[in-house]
Design a protein around this motif. Structure first.
Motif, short mmCIF file in Angstrom:
data_model
loop_
_atom_site.label_atom_id
_atom_site.label_comp_id
_atom_site.label_asym_id
_atom_site.label_seq_id
_atom_site.Cartn_x
_atom_site.Cartn_y
_atom_site.Cartn_z
N ASP A 8 0.84 -1.20 0.00
CA ASP A 8 0.00 0.00 0.00
C ASP A 8 0.87 1.25 0.00
O ASP A 8 2.11 1.16 0.05
N SER A 9 0.22 2.40 -0.07
CA SER A 9 0.96 3.66 -0.17
C SER A 9 1.74 3.97 1.11
O SER A 9 2.76 4.65 1.06
N THR A 43 1.39 10.86 -1.47
CA THR A 43 2.36 9.84 -1.04
C THR A 43 3.73 10.44 -0.73
O THR A 43 4.31 10.14 0.32
N GLU A 142 -2.59 10.27 -13.67
CA GLU A 142 -3.37 9.22 -14.32
C GLU A 142 -3.25 9.24 -15.83
O GLU A 142 -3.53 8.25 -16.50
N SER A 195 1.15 5.58 -6.71
CA SER A 195 0.22 4.83 -5.87
C SER A 195 -1.20 5.06 -6.33
O SER A 195 -1.54 6.11 -6.87
N GLY A 196 -2.04 4.04 -6.15
CA GLY A 196 -3.46 4.17 -6.45
C GLY A 196 -3.87 3.47 -7.73
O GLY A 196 -3.16 3.50 -8.73
N LYS A 199 -3.97 4.98 -11.41
CA LYS A 199 -2.76 5.17 -12.21
C LYS A 199 -2.26 3.88 -12.85
O LYS A 199 -1.22 3.87 -13.51
N ALA A 239 -1.63 0.28 -7.97
CA ALA A 239 -1.09 0.92 -9.15
C ALA A 239 -0.45 -0.09 -10.10
O ALA A 239 -0.36 0.15 -11.30
#
Length: 243
Positions: A8-9, A43, A142, A195-196, A199, A239
């Motif tokens: 995770d981030s 982040t 993104e 992160s995420g 993206k 991500a």
């Protein structure tokens, strides 16, 4: 190229903070001073807070700190990258004013770019007219943009300047100043923090297409590697879904 994946981030931010401190220490063993170029974002902000808690980890009096790109807003505006870094990191470290490559804020994009170009050019050089950037942190949007180099805009093609002005950013605010591909020639190490889940498509294209990807983040990474720098991608599992 090195690819590091985290659950995770939070784990990503912790690892990025630790690696940054390690790189700065190693750089100070080799040179009188080190230049670290920061990035904005949630982040990186989390990583900055972790580093702020280790203010005695390195000799910050020998560290120059700049910003990869800045929005043309007041420094106390929530959109200011430097403002975020100041809140999360810089005010907590024993930094000398002369070591802070502070971008101009509430001015036009051209004024901001001209001002920052002067600051960057005063750094120790990696080669004629190219400053040595020991550590560069980048994020990725993104759409695959990094710095304020966006897909379809001309700034990614700038070859004459280290810092370009941006007037029509597709993300607000529209006016910005950003490092260019030319400046990437002096980067020794680059850490790209992504992160995420939003993206994952762009990250998949940037990495799977390799040398043929035309996304700005891929072009920046490729330029750094072509000039002898090392690029490390720090990504979390959401991500990396398309890798």
């Amino acid at each position: 190229m090195e690819l590091l994946t985290f659950d995770d981030s939070t784990a990503l931010a912790k690892a990025a903070a630790q690696r940054a401190l390690q790189m700065i220490k190693e750089g100070l063993d080799e040179n009188e001073n080190v230049t670290w170029i920061l990035t904005g974002g949630r982040t990186p902000g989390a990583a900055y807070k972790l580093i702020a808690g280790q203010a005695d980890a390195v000799d910050w009096s020998r560290v120059n700190i700049g910003m990869g790109d800045e929005r043309c807003v007041a420094l106390d505006d929530s959109e200011s990258n430097w403002g975020q870094a100041e809140r999360d990191l810089l005010r907590h470290l024993p930094l000398a004013d002369e070591n802070l490559l502070k971008p101009a804020g509430d001015v036009s994009a051209q004024e901001a770019a001209d001002h920052y170009e002067v600051l960057i050019r005063d750094l120790p050089q990696a080669s004629p007219e190219i400053p040595r950037l020991d550590l560069l942190w980048l994020g990725m949007g993104e759409d695959g943009h990094t710095l304020s180099l966006f897909p379809g805009l001309d700034e990614i093609e700038e070859t004459g300047r280290l810092v370009a002005s941006v007037y029509n950013s597709p993300k607000p605010p529209p006016q910005r100043a950003t490092l260019t591909l030319k400046a990437m020639g002096g980067v020794k190490a680059c850490h790209i923090l992504v992160s995420g889940a939003g993206k994952s498509d762009a990250l998949g294209k940037a990495l799977s297409e390799g040398e043929i990807s035309n996304l700005p983040v891929a072009r920046v990474a490729r330029e750094i590697e072509l000039q002898g720098g090392k690029v490390t991608w720090f990504v979390d599992k959401p991500a990396s879904a398309n890798l």
